[in-house]
Design a protein around this motif. Structure first.
Motif, short mmCIF file in Angstrom:
data_model
loop_
_atom_site.label_atom_id
_atom_site.label_comp_id
_atom_site.label_asym_id
_atom_site.label_seq_id
_atom_site.Cartn_x
_atom_site.Cartn_y
_atom_site.Cartn_z
N UNK A 1 -37.24 -132.12 2.83
CA UNK A 1 -37.79 -131.71 1.54
C UNK A 1 -38.08 -130.21 1.55
N UNK A 2 -37.73 -129.58 0.44
CA UNK A 2 -37.89 -128.14 0.24
C UNK A 2 -39.36 -127.82 -0.04
N UNK A 3 -40.00 -127.03 0.86
CA UNK A 3 -41.40 -126.63 0.67
C UNK A 3 -41.51 -125.14 0.36
N UNK A 4 -40.46 -124.56 -0.26
CA UNK A 4 -40.45 -123.12 -0.52
C UNK A 4 -41.44 -122.75 -1.63
N UNK A 5 -41.69 -121.45 -1.75
CA UNK A 5 -42.68 -120.95 -2.71
C UNK A 5 -42.32 -121.29 -4.15
N UNK A 6 -41.00 -121.37 -4.44
CA UNK A 6 -40.57 -121.60 -5.82
C UNK A 6 -40.89 -123.02 -6.29
N UNK A 7 -41.13 -123.95 -5.38
CA UNK A 7 -41.43 -125.33 -5.77
C UNK A 7 -42.76 -125.41 -6.51
N UNK A 8 -43.76 -124.67 -5.96
CA UNK A 8 -45.13 -124.63 -6.49
C UNK A 8 -45.90 -125.92 -6.13
N UNK A 9 -47.21 -125.78 -5.95
CA UNK A 9 -48.02 -126.89 -5.43
C UNK A 9 -47.95 -128.15 -6.27
N UNK A 10 -48.06 -128.03 -7.62
CA UNK A 10 -48.09 -129.24 -8.45
C UNK A 10 -46.77 -129.99 -8.38
N UNK A 11 -45.66 -129.25 -8.31
CA UNK A 11 -44.35 -129.90 -8.18
C UNK A 11 -44.17 -130.52 -6.81
N UNK A 12 -44.77 -129.87 -5.77
CA UNK A 12 -44.64 -130.43 -4.42
C UNK A 12 -45.28 -131.81 -4.37
#
Length: 617
Positions: free
Chosen positions: A387-398
């Motif tokens: 799973x992609x945990x990059x900055x662009x995902x953002x916490x709520x989307x994570x």
């Protein structure tokens, strides 16, 4: 090298008699800078001081006086120090005699240490006529015990090269004389009972200063080398040796024992030098200091059939897995486990080095126990989600991504012997959240997923694929052996373009037999997703523009397992016909649900018919 020194002399009778230099026979010892340091304290009576004048004049009469020959200076001391004339003052004997006769005694205390310091710092200097490379000799004449410290300042003077003779008269202290004088004391310390006998020292000093080579004309006792100086000698040692405290014998300098070497292993000492050597099994490098193990295995100097294990200078043999070492400790014998153990294979056992596996006849599949055969294999998989945990995902989307993962887990039959799930998060780096063998129930996995912390930073999808191929599907992290034919599934979830190359390890994943699913959201690049996905790409590639829609993808993963069943057909497909065991599992669940609904409808119809028959009666 310049020779200097303060000299303290005791009465000694020279063992070898030789003619004395008379009035017409001047001493030809070569250039010498000579300073008399005379005690004029109040304890020295007037007639005794006159004896000292005559003592100095008699010695001067035997010397070759001149600016290019012997230079003489006179210093008197009591509680203070006064220079009567320096080394450069007079070039002729008559002027020196006149200067000595004009000396007026100070008649105070006895500060001998102060006087020695003055001679060292103010008399033997170039400004006062001291010459470079010319021996410096000082004669101290005293009749009492010093009222200050003399040992330290005398040692400092000797270290500067001044040769010191000490002449003690009457009440002089022998300990103080020895503290001032240069070694050997028998040549530099002279003690007489009265000033009337001081001329005896003059005779001895004349012999010494006039060039008697004591190394040749006396029993000097030097073990290695005797070096003469005017009226004296000292012992030296050959290179590699040091002079002992007795001033005569020599001891070898052991640099190895003193730790003054840079050998890595063995230091071999010789007097003043050393060489390096190595322990057995090592060889000395070109720097002649460090050592390298002798690797007989690498050099091919062994007769092992399979494996050579090296130690410095020696080796032992071993065998590959599945083989045992014979008694000759060199050759190996294959261990056929199929013939030696209760393998339990239903159809056929196949031996491998150190192991075995079971196979089934054509048309049948090996079951989960790895031994029995059947017409279809149970739907067990090893699934790793990236799973992609990059900055662009953002916490709520994570958080939505974690719910997506748990939706997928809910659709699986998780157990230690069934489906295993591992989770890896990646951004600019890769982190295994939990391996395949950590959790054995869906509830444990879902709880662990919800505790995963968002990493942020970059999107290194290629690095994550590499980690999955090299680590996540290893037996150490819970993947079951390839021989058991448990399908290996990788699911990559990302929201953007990878910041590194994915081509190499996307390909290696498929070559390793891993079925790859690619799920993209938002700015995910379709070309990259298609490159990651297994063939046929349409069945292994999913995309949505919005994170809120990823739950739909999870549903599609279930519905698209077997397309025929997603169209509402009731027919139960041959589960072995599904191209993916994930498809098989989802198809089976879907089929069972449809069958249950069908049976419920049939039951309701039968009840209706039964009621109609009863009503007619």
């Amino acid at each position: 090298m310049r020779l200097c020194g303060f000299i303290v002399l005791t009465l000694a009778v020279l063992a070898t008699a030789r003619p004395k230099a008379g009035p017409n026979q001047k001493c030809k010892s070569g250039p010498v800078d000579l300073v008399f340091l005379i005690d004029s304290s109040r304890s020295v009576r007037p007639h005794e001081f006159e004896t000292m004048r005559k003592f100095m004049i008699d010695i001067l009469a035997t010397l070759d006086i001149g600016l290019n020959a012997t230079r003489v200076g006179v210093v008197q001391y009591s509680s203070q120090v006064r220079s009567e004339f320096s080394l450069k003052t007079h070039a002729k004997l008559d002027a020196m005699v006149k200067g000595i006769n004009e000396i007026i005694p100070l008649a105070q205390g006895t500060m001998t240490g102060l006087a020695i310091k003055y001679v060292m710092n103010a008399a033997f200097i170039a400004e006062e006529g001291d010459r470079p490379k010319v021996p410096n000799v000082a004669v101290i004449v005293t009749d009492g015990r010093p009222q200050d410290r003399v040992a330290e300042v005398a040692a400092e003077a000797r270290e500067k090269g001044i040769e010191i003779y000490a002449v003690g008269v009457a009440r002089a202290d022998m300990t103080s004389l020895r503290a001032m004088a240069s070694p050997p004391f028998e040549d530099h310390v002279f003690l007489v009972e009265s000033f009337d006998l001081i001329h005896q020292f003059g005779l001895q000093f004349q012999d010494k200063l006039c060039g008697m080579d004591l190394c040749l004309e006396s029993d000097h006792g030097c073990e290695h080398i005797c070096e003469s100086s005017p009226g004296s000698y000292h012992c030296l040692c050959l290179p590699g040796y040091t002079l002992n405290d007795d001033g005569k014998t020599c001891a070898a300098i052991d640099l190895c024992t003193e730790g003054k070497h840079d050998c890595e292993q063995i230091c071999v000492s010789a007097p003043g030098v050393f060489t390096c050597d190595c322990n057995e099994g090592y060889t000395l490098n070109e720097d002649k200091k460090t050592c390298t193990p002798i690797d007989l295995c690498a050099e091919g100097k062994h007769d092992c059939e399979q494996i050579c294990i090296s130690a410095p200078g020696v080796f032992t043999c071993d065998c590959n897995k599945g083989f045992k070492l014979n008694k000759d400790k060199k050759t190996c014998t294959n261990m056929d486990l199929c013939n030696t153990v209760e393998h339990g294979c239903e159809h056929q056992c196949v031996s491998t080095p150190g192991s075995y596996y079971c196979i089934c006849p054509e048309g049948q599949l090996l079951q989960d126990d790895g031994k029995s055969c059947g017409t279809c294999k149970s739907a067990n998989i090893d699934l790793v989600l990236l799973i992609d945990g990059s900055k662009s995902v953002r916490p709520q989307n994570f958080e939505l991504v974690k719910k997506f993962v748990n939706q997928v887990v809910d659709s699986l039959d998780v157990s230690a012997h069934g489906t295993r799930v591992g989770l890896v998060q990646y951004s600019s780096r890769v982190r295994t959240e939990f391996p395949l063998n950590m959790y054995h129930t869906a509830d444990e996995i879902k709880a662990a997923v919800m505790k995963v912390e968002y990493m942020e930073k970059g999107t290194m999808t290629g690095l994550a694929l590499k980690h999955m191929v090299e680590n996540s599907f290893s037996e150490a992290e819970g993947a079951r052996p390839a021989s058991r034919n448990i399908p290996r599934i990788g699911l990559v979830f990302t929201d953007g373009r990878s910041q590194d190359d994915i081509t190499e390890f996307a390909k290696k994943a498929k070559e390793a037999g891993i079925t790859m699913y690619a799920v993209g959201v938002g700015k995910a690049v379709e070309d990259e997703l298609r490159e990651i996905a297994s063939e046929p790409v349409e069945k292994h590639f999913y995309y949505t523009t919005d994170f809120t829609a990823i739950s739909t993808i999870a549903e599609n993963l279930k519905l698209n397992v077997c397309p025929e069943e997603s169209q509402g057909e009731i027919e139960v497909k041959d589960p072995c016909a599904c191209e993916s065991l994930v498809e098989f599992q989802q198809a089976t669940m879907s089929s069972l649900e449809q069958l249950t609904q069908k049976l419920a409808g049939m039951t309701a119809r039968l009840e209706q018919l039964e009621n109609q028959l009863l009503s007619r009666k």
